[in-house]
Design a protein around this motif. Structure first.
Motif, PDB file in Angstrom:
ATOM      1  N   PHE A 187     -54.284 125.377 -58.033  1.00 37.25           N
ATOM      2  CA  PHE A 187     -52.945 124.501 -57.838  1.00 37.25           C
ATOM      3  C   PHE A 187     -51.593 125.366 -57.937  1.00 37.25           C
ATOM      4  N   ILE A 189     -47.640 125.460 -58.678  1.00 40.13           N
ATOM      5  CA  ILE A 189     -46.083 124.814 -59.390  1.00 40.13           C
ATOM      6  C   ILE A 189     -45.081 125.391 -58.773  1.00 40.13           C
ATOM      7  N   HIS A 270     -55.551 117.342 -63.821  1.00 37.77           N
ATOM      8  CA  HIS A 270     -54.863 117.276 -62.571  1.00 37.77           C
ATOM      9  C   HIS A 270     -53.459 116.315 -62.937  1.00 37.77           C
ATOM     10  N   ALA A 274     -49.452 118.265 -63.676  1.00 42.82           N
ATOM     11  CA  ALA A 274     -48.158 117.606 -62.970  1.00 42.82           C
ATOM     12  C   ALA A 274     -47.433 117.076 -63.770  1.00 42.82           C
ATOM     13  N   ARG A 275     -47.764 116.329 -65.028  1.00 40.02           N
ATOM     14  CA  ARG A 275     -46.624 115.780 -65.920  1.00 40.02           C
ATOM     15  C   ARG A 275     -46.099 116.804 -66.720  1.00 40.02           C
ATOM     16  N   ALA A 277     -45.571 120.044 -66.257  1.00 38.98           N
ATOM     17  CA  ALA A 277     -44.711 120.755 -65.536  1.00 38.98           C
ATOM     18  C   ALA A 277     -43.329 119.849 -64.930  1.00 38.98           C
ATOM     19  N   GLU A 278     -43.406 118.691 -64.716  1.00 37.96           N
ATOM     20  CA  GLU A 278     -42.165 117.955 -64.619  1.00 37.96           C
ATOM     21  C   GLU A 278     -41.377 117.716 -65.715  1.00 37.96           C
ATOM     22  N   THR A 289     -42.540 120.629 -58.842  1.00 40.93           N
ATOM     23  CA  THR A 289     -43.525 119.962 -57.922  1.00 40.93           C
ATOM     24  C   THR A 289     -44.804 120.682 -58.288  1.00 40.93           C
ATOM     25  N   THR A 290     -45.997 120.025 -58.180  1.00 41.55           N
ATOM     26  CA  THR A 290     -47.429 120.722 -58.264  1.00 41.55           C
ATOM     27  C   THR A 290     -48.486 120.120 -57.335  1.00 41.55           C
ATOM     28  N   ARG A 291     -48.585 121.037 -56.569  1.00 42.20           N
ATOM     29  CA  ARG A 291     -49.779 120.763 -55.359  1.00 42.20           C
ATOM     30  C   ARG A 291     -51.105 121.158 -55.924  1.00 42.20           C
ATOM     31  N   PHE A 292     -52.219 120.218 -55.461  1.00 39.47           N
ATOM     32  CA  PHE A 292     -53.503 120.780 -55.964  1.00 39.47           C
ATOM     33  C   PHE A 292     -54.508 120.843 -54.660  1.00 39.47           C
TER      34      PHE A 292
END
Length: 387
Positions: A187, A189, A270, A274-275, A277-278, A289-292
């Protein structure tokens, strides 16, 4: 499969070992990164030119030897790592910053030794050797091999892999039924803020300190969200941001990995990453924003293959680990297990020069080549017994 044939394979491997070691040195001196393995593939196919080879997965190849009908697949990986070698051996890597630090050169030499030992023998089932590229990256080469339809086309009823392992005492082979390696996801961030002079942080929305807080919080998630009996690891390997020490930048980013044995744990992490980090970023006035990138599944050894392989290896005088080795390491060999029965044999090397996998000083000796080749033979015999 008869014990006489298995012993003949072991004897043949021992006889061909000096040539296998010489090939390994050639491969080790000229490593190639994932996706760039054409030269390595060609070195292998030229050294096995009595077989007909077909390209696969862009920079890989496969062949077949033995009778028609069901077959057993044997996998060896082609790619090296972006690691600088520090062994100082005469045959150290000639490619700056690239090294076979994960033992793939050993695996290739072991496959070569097995195939030459099997040449001329009356094999009870065909062998399909697969020179597989891109084990070290995502998306991996094994997925391309599986999706190509090769396993169905060649009636591959089982896949056998080997991997050197410094966490196991030298001379011991470990199999183990069930999951032996974790599933893997990566991932990234990215935190966005507002830049300013380093002397006036109150005028900025600092993405670097927000990212640091996110990394701390995300690292604690497995310990609070996942069943303590479920092995799970979240690690960070890259952090970047900024262009000068006195400038607060507008963005900062990090990259990490998730390793888990249970699909539900992967999915839970997952969402939680994301939660988190936001939420942490928002608390500091920034956005995240997080990309996996979803990797492969957990590597699961077929219980029947394990039971039979352990029996055959013990019969050849190989010490089989009483407690199977399992780790949160990952291997795209797991992809083959989604399509057919599979077996990964871990070949013990012990820690070499005090180090292990992915270190510039990790250099298994020729004993590891011989043991890995014998493990291929034991795995092949285990598969043949079920055909």
């Amino acid at each position: 499969m008869t014990s006489e044939l298995l012993r003949a394979l072991k004897v043949g491997i021992a006889e061909i070992l000096p040539q296998a070691a010489a090939l390994r040195r050639t491969l080790h001196a000229q490593p190639r990164l994932s996706g760039q393995e054409t030269d390595t593939r060609d070195t292998m196919t030229r050294s096995l030119d009595w077989l007909g080879w077909t390209p696969i997965a862009a920079t890989g190849a496969w062949s077949r030897t033995g009778p028609d009908g069901p077959a057993v697949g044997l996998r060896a990986e082609l790619d090296a790592l972006p690691v600088s070698e520090v062994t100082a051996v005469e045959w150290e890597s000639r490619v700056p910053g690239v090294m076979h630090a994960c033992g793939h050169d050993v695996h290739m030499a072991a496959l070569w030794a097995f195939l030459n030992a099997a040449r001329g023998l009356d094999l009870p089932a065909a062998v399909v050797p697969i020179l597989q590229p891109r084990e070290e990256v995502t998306p991996p080469g094994a997925g391309d091999v599986v999706s190509s339809g090769l396993l169905e086309e060649q009636e591959i009823e089982a896949m056998i892999g080997v991997h050197v392992q410094p966490g196991i005492e030298a001379g011991i082979v470990s199999t183990g039924a069930g999951a032996v390696n974790a599933a893997y996801d990566s991932f990234e961030i990215v935190v966005s803020g507002s830049p300013a002079h380093g002397a006036y942080p109150h005028l900025a929305v600092d993405p670097i300190t927000a990212l640091a807080a996110i990394i701390g919080e995300v690292s604690s998630l497995p310990g609070r969200l996942i069943n303590p009996l479920h092995a799970t690891v979240v690690s960070f390997g890259q952090i970047s941001g900024g262009t000068a020490p006195n400038v607060i930048p507008d963005t900062a980013r990090c990259r990490g990995t998730i390793r888990a044995f249970h699909q539900s744990d992967r999915e839970l992490l997952h969402g939680a990453i994301a939660r988190t980090a936001e939420g942490v970023a928002a608390g500091r006035g920034a956005t995240a924003t997080t990309r996996f990138v979803t990797g492969g599944p957990a590597l699961v050894n077929d219980p029947g293959l394990v039971r039979r392989a352990d029996h055959h290896l013990s019969g050849l005088g190989v010490t089989v680990a009483e407690t199977p080795f399992r780790s949160c390491g990952s291997d795209d060999f797991a992809e083959y297990g989604t399509a057919t029965a599979s077996l990964m044999c871990f070949v013990g090397t012990g820690r070499i020069n005090g180090v292990g996998l992915h270190h510039g000083a990790y250099l298994p000796g020729r004993d590891a080549i011989e043991l890995a080749a014998v493990a291929f033979a034991g795995g092949y015999a285990a598969a043949v017994d079920a055909l």
